[in-house]
Write a protein that holds these residues in place. Structure first.
Motif, PDB file in Angstrom:
ATOM      1  N   TYR A  31       0.823  -1.202   0.000  1.00 37.74           N
ATOM      2  CA  TYR A  31       0.000   0.000   0.000  1.00 37.74           C
ATOM      3  C   TYR A  31       0.861   1.257   0.000  1.00 37.74           C
ATOM      4  CZ  TYR A  31      -3.784  -3.166   1.288  1.00 37.74           C
ATOM      5  OH  TYR A  31      -4.687  -4.188   1.298  1.00 37.74           O
ATOM      6  N   ASN A  94       2.195   1.436   3.964  1.00 36.03           N
ATOM      7  CA  ASN A  94       2.047   0.444   5.022  1.00 36.03           C
ATOM      8  C   ASN A  94       1.904  -0.941   4.411  1.00 36.03           C
ATOM      9  OD1 ASN A  94      -1.077   1.580   5.020  1.00 36.03           O
ATOM     10  ND2 ASN A  94      -1.000  -0.609   5.429  1.00 36.03           N
ATOM     11  N   GLY A  95       2.290  -1.930   5.187  1.00 34.41           N
ATOM     12  CA  GLY A  95       2.295  -3.293   4.690  1.00 34.41           C
ATOM     13  C   GLY A  95       0.923  -3.933   4.847  1.00 34.41           C
ATOM     14  N   GLU A  96       0.786  -5.104   4.234  1.00 35.00           N
ATOM     15  CA  GLU A  96      -0.503  -5.788   4.248  1.00 35.00           C
ATOM     16  C   GLU A  96      -0.858  -6.299   5.633  1.00 35.00           C
ATOM     17  OE1 GLU A  96      -0.711  -8.212   0.914  1.00 35.00           O
ATOM     18  OE2 GLU A  96      -2.791  -8.768   1.164  1.00 35.00           O
ATOM     19  N   SER A  98       0.419  -4.969   8.444  1.00 33.48           N
ATOM     20  CA  SER A  98       0.727  -3.943   9.429  1.00 33.48           C
ATOM     21  C   SER A  98      -0.081  -2.696   9.115  1.00 33.48           C
ATOM     22  CB  SER A  98       2.219  -3.604   9.376  1.00 33.48           C
ATOM     23  OG  SER A  98       2.489  -2.403  10.080  1.00 33.48           O
TER      24      SER A  98
ATOM     25  N   GLN B  96      -8.413   0.123   3.346  1.00 33.89           N
ATOM     26  CA  GLN B  96      -7.289   0.017   4.275  1.00 33.89           C
ATOM     27  C   GLN B  96      -6.324   1.179   4.123  1.00 33.89           C
ATOM     28  OE1 GLN B  96      -5.249  -3.728   4.543  1.00 33.89           O
ATOM     29  NE2 GLN B  96      -3.441  -2.828   5.477  1.00 33.89           N
TER      30      GLN B  96
END
Lengths: 112, 111
Positions: A31, A94-96, A98, B96
């Motif tokens: 992301y 940001n990570g998947e 986190s 997200q």
């Protein structure tokens, strides 16, 4: 520190010219986000990406486009810069797995 | 859309004092983060705290999701704590990481 760089760090351009800002990450995170920061408004989301070639609009997307052809790079383009796009632009990742979001150092753009 | 309000907008402290910053949000959230923007403009992630309490050194944060607020505590403040503190939320059902930021609390710590 998360490996996020932005280029250029400062830019002055004239109204009507195209401008591309680059965000580069070394974390291999899925992301990526582009925000702008203006006095009195805090940070506002422009566009985001959830994978290569997968992008979507944020709160203030008018006048901006993005591209992501590689995991590590997320480009923000102002097709024809206007004075209202004078701002500080931040990239974030940001990570998947986190949810913590980490920001790059920012790009100060002035449109004269 | 969801509203995020931070208080106070400005805060001046003497070094060594304690402070509490508040973040109220108008709808259910599944992500809440606190950030510090230092005087050089760098944004630093302090806490990811959608609920509960966390501590990191002199800083701690509590989020009461059912009552829609979060608090950031700074104890024994130092001049290096100066800057702007932002609360940001991702509303429940949102994409997200699409964070909505409050306008921040500007903290000045005097020596």
């Amino acid at each position: 520190d998360a490996g996020i760089t932005q280029s250029p760090r400062h830019k002055v351009t004239e109204t009507g010219t195209p401008v591309t800002l680059r965000c580069h990450q070394t974390e291999n995170h899925r992301y990526m986000y582009w925000y702008r920061q203006d006095p009195g408004h805090g940070l506002r989301l422009i566009h985001y990406s959830y994978g290569v070639k997968d992008t979507d609009k944020g709160e203030v997307s008018d006048g901006y486009s993005v591209s992501r052809s590689k995991t590590e790079d997320f480009l923000l383009t102002l097709e024809s810069a206007t004075s209202s796009q004078t701002s500080v632009y931040f990239c974030a990742i940001n990570g998947e797995q986190s949810y913590e979001q980490y920001f790059g150092p920012g790009t100060r753009l002035t449109v004269t | 859309g969801i509203q995020v309000e931070q208080s106070p907008p400005d805060l001046i402290l003497q070094e060594g004092a304690n402070s509490t910053l508040r973040c109220n949000f108008s709808d259910s959230v599944n992500n809440l983060q606190w950030f510090h923007q230092n005087p050089w403009g760098q944004l630093i992630n302090l806490f990811y705290i959608p609920s509960g309490t966390k501590q990191n050194g002199r800083l701690s944060a509590t989020t009461v999701a059912t009552e829609r607020y979060s608090l950031l505590y700074i104890s024994s403040s130092q001049t290096t704590d100066s800057g702007v503190y932002f609360c940001a939320v991702e509303y429940y059902g949102g994409s997200q990481g699409n964070l909505i930021f409050g306008k921040g609390t500007k903290l000045s710590v005097k020596p």
